[in-house]
Design a protein around this motif. Structure first.
Motif, short mmCIF file in Angstrom:
data_model
loop_
_atom_site.label_atom_id
_atom_site.label_comp_id
_atom_site.label_asym_id
_atom_site.label_seq_id
_atom_site.Cartn_x
_atom_site.Cartn_y
_atom_site.Cartn_z
N ASN A 212 -11.21 0.01 5.25
CA ASN A 212 -10.88 0.88 4.12
C ASN A 212 -10.06 2.05 4.66
O ASN A 212 -10.61 3.05 5.14
N ASN A 213 -8.75 1.88 4.62
CA ASN A 213 -7.85 2.86 5.25
C ASN A 213 -7.03 3.66 4.23
O ASN A 213 -6.63 4.79 4.53
N ALA A 214 -6.79 3.11 3.05
CA ALA A 214 -5.91 3.80 2.10
C ALA A 214 -6.43 5.20 1.83
O ALA A 214 -7.63 5.41 1.62
N GLY B 251 -2.32 -0.93 3.95
CA GLY B 251 -1.78 -1.54 5.16
C GLY B 251 -0.27 -1.68 5.16
O GLY B 251 0.29 -2.34 6.04
N SER B 252 0.41 -1.04 4.20
CA SER B 252 1.85 -1.25 4.11
C SER B 252 2.65 -0.33 5.03
O SER B 252 3.83 -0.55 5.27
N ARG B 253 2.01 0.71 5.55
CA ARG B 253 2.73 1.62 6.47
C ARG B 253 1.70 2.45 7.25
O ARG B 253 0.49 2.35 7.01
N ILE C 244 1.32 10.62 13.79
CA ILE C 244 2.66 10.51 13.19
C ILE C 244 2.70 9.32 12.25
O ILE C 244 2.64 8.16 12.68
N THR C 245 2.75 9.58 10.98
CA THR C 245 2.89 8.54 9.93
C THR C 245 3.68 9.17 8.78
O THR C 245 3.76 10.41 8.70
N PRO C 246 4.20 8.37 7.87
CA PRO C 246 4.92 8.97 6.74
C PRO C 246 4.04 9.95 5.95
O PRO C 246 4.46 11.06 5.62
N HIS D 130 -9.98 19.26 -1.84
CA HIS D 130 -10.38 18.04 -2.55
C HIS D 130 -10.40 16.84 -1.60
O HIS D 130 -11.26 15.97 -1.67
N TYR D 131 -9.44 16.82 -0.68
CA TYR D 131 -9.33 15.75 0.33
C TYR D 131 -10.49 15.85 1.31
O TYR D 131 -11.16 14.86 1.62
N ALA D 132 -10.75 17.07 1.81
CA ALA D 132 -11.85 17.28 2.76
C ALA D 132 -13.18 16.86 2.13
O ALA D 132 -14.02 16.21 2.77
N1 LIG Z 1 -1.69 10.48 9.66
C1 LIG Z 1 -2.60 11.42 9.90
O1 LIG Z 1 -2.31 12.42 10.58
C2 LIG Z 1 -4.01 11.25 9.38
C3 LIG Z 1 -4.96 12.18 9.81
C4 LIG Z 1 -6.26 12.05 9.37
C5 LIG Z 1 -6.61 11.02 8.53
N2 LIG Z 1 -5.67 10.12 8.11
C6 LIG Z 1 -6.12 9.03 7.22
O2 LIG Z 1 -5.62 7.80 7.69
C7 LIG Z 1 -5.41 6.92 6.58
C8 LIG Z 1 -3.97 6.39 6.63
O3 LIG Z 1 -3.11 7.51 6.55
P1 LIG Z 1 -1.56 7.43 6.96
O4 LIG Z 1 -1.25 8.71 7.62
O5 LIG Z 1 -1.24 6.14 7.59
O6 LIG Z 1 -0.93 7.51 5.47
P2 LIG Z 1 0.42 6.92 4.84
O7 LIG Z 1 1.49 6.86 5.85
O8 LIG Z 1 0.66 7.76 3.63
O9 LIG Z 1 -0.03 5.45 4.39
C9 LIG Z 1 -1.00 5.34 3.37
C10 LIG Z 1 -1.15 3.89 2.95
O10 LIG Z 1 -2.05 3.85 1.82
C11 LIG Z 1 -1.36 3.27 0.70
N3 LIG Z 1 -1.79 3.92 -0.54
C12 LIG Z 1 -1.67 5.22 -0.86
N4 LIG Z 1 -2.14 5.43 -2.09
C13 LIG Z 1 -2.57 4.23 -2.56
C14 LIG Z 1 -3.14 3.80 -3.78
N5 LIG Z 1 -3.35 4.64 -4.81
N6 LIG Z 1 -3.46 2.48 -3.91
C15 LIG Z 1 -3.22 1.62 -2.91
N7 LIG Z 1 -2.69 1.97 -1.73
C16 LIG Z 1 -2.35 3.27 -1.57
C17 LIG Z 1 0.13 3.50 1.01
O11 LIG Z 1 0.99 2.58 0.37
P3 LIG Z 1 1.62 2.88 -1.10
O12 LIG Z 1 1.99 4.32 -1.13
O13 LIG Z 1 2.81 1.95 -1.19
O14 LIG Z 1 0.57 2.51 -2.07
C18 LIG Z 1 0.14 3.25 2.51
O15 LIG Z 1 0.10 1.89 2.79
C19 LIG Z 1 -5.72 7.72 5.32
O16 LIG Z 1 -7.02 7.45 4.88
C20 LIG Z 1 -5.62 9.17 5.78
O17 LIG Z 1 -6.43 10.02 5.01
C21 LIG Z 1 -4.37 10.21 8.52
#
Ligand SMILES: NC(=O)c1ccc[n+]([C@@H]2O[C@H](COP(=O)([O-])OP(=O)(O)OC[C@H]3O[C@@H](n4cnc5c(N)ncnc54)[C@H](OP(=O)(O)O)[C@@H]3O)[C@@H](O)[C@H]2O)c1
Length: 260
Positions: A90-92, A24-26, A192-194, A157-159
């Motif tokens: 459960n988003n991480a 939930g940090s970003r 759009i996310t980091p 691996h992700y899929a």
């Molecule tokens: N953005 C997309 O286009 C997209 C598309 C499909 C699915 N998703 C899914 O949406 C979810 C969120 O993705 P996002 O794009 O928002 O990603 P993000 O910008 O990389 O944010 C991921 C978050 O998870 C935390 N995290 C990563 N590794 C971790 C670990 N080992 N332990 C604890 N926390 C961890 C990160 O903080 P820290 O790094 O500080 O730990 C951050 O808060 C994910 O499950 C991703 O697979 C995203």
């Protein structure tokens, strides 16, 4: 007959509710945490570190979900901070892109991906399930991923880990329905996310496209915003979603149904 207090004023919809949002940090997790806070929830969010957009109104819990011990500790500490739990998101998750194909993914990377994208959700869920059983209207949302198969072997691996998460979620939804605990999946498309941006940077270069060309292929012609995914999560965990469980809800600009 309308049984909802108000469908128009959602500003106190989560008053008195306790939520844990992993990652939930970003990005998407931060948007979900902020959306729940805005409607009155008490929120614990967890990640390895704070970022610029980490919601200030939530309790930040530092933890690494990449191991069994780390995930269990996150669950236990969240319960201690909130005194119980109504909502678990459960988003991480996330991935590195391995070029040119899946043969470039080491065994350690496979294990890391399964730990973060699948087993973290399993471990956190069981760490807090006793508390969810005590809540009056408990709900779990697992954040998955769509469009990963067309990306091919670079993220195999992700899929695979997200596919496991989807099947786990459906099993759990069936098992927990008699206890009135709902379990849903939310599958974002290109948002759009980091983390999302970093992965797409590598992938688009590899296939000779610009990001703009990639986004133009989406039926709605643009990438998604994190708050658009958060809105779906908020709906599902709210009283408005109380008759919905076991489904995979796509928020992807039409990609999975119309293109993928
Ligand atoms: N953005 C997309 O286009 C997209 C598309 C499909 C699915 N998703 C899914 O949406 C979810 C969120 O993705 P996002 O794009 O928002 O990603 P993000 O910008 O990389 O944010 C991921 C978050 O998870 C935390 N995290 C990563 N590794 C971790 C670990 N080992 N332990 C604890 N926390 C961890 C990160 O903080 P820290 O790094 O500080 O730990 C951050 O808060 C994910 O499950 C991703 O697979 C995203």
């Amino acid at each position: 007959m309308n049984t909802f207090p108000s469908k128009l004023d959602l500003s106190t919809e989560f008053a008195g509710r306790r939520a844990l949002v992993t990652g939930g940090s970003r990005g998407i997790g931060a948007a979900v945490a902020q959306r729940l806070l805005d409607a009155g929830a008490r929120v614990v969010l967890t990640a390895r570190s704070r970022h610029a957009d980490t919601p200030a109104g939530a309790t930040f819990l530092e933890g690494d979900l990449g191991s069994e011990a780390g995930a269990k500790a996150v669950g236990a500490q969240a319960l201690a901070a909130l005194g119980g739990l109504d909502i678990l998101v459960n988003n991480a998750g996330g991935t590195r892109v391995h070029l040119p194909n899946s043969e470039a993914i080491s065994d350690a990377e496979w294990v890391d991906s399964l730990n973060l994208n699948f087993l973290a959700a399993v471990r956190v869920t069981y760490a807090v399930l006793g508390a969810l059983r005590e809540a009056t209207s408990a709900s779990i949302v697992n954040v998955s991923a769509g469009g990963v198969l067309p990306m091919g072997g670079a993220v195999a691996h992700y899929a695979a880990a997200k596919a496991a998460l989807n099947n786990f979620s459906r099993s759990l939804a069936k098992e927990l329905a008699p206890a009135r605990i709902r379990v849903n999946i939310v599958t974002p498309g290109a948002v759009i996310t980091p983390g999302g941006d970093a992965g797409r940077e590598v992938l688009t270069k590899a296939i000779g496209l610009t990001k703009e060309q990639l986004f133009a292929r989406l039926p709605l012609g643009r990438p998604g915003r994190a708050d658009e995914v958060a809105e779906m999560v908020a709906f599902l965990v709210s009283p408005r979603g109380e008759w919905i469980t076991g489904h995979n809800h796509y928020v992807d600009g039409g990609y999975a149904e119309l293109v993928g």
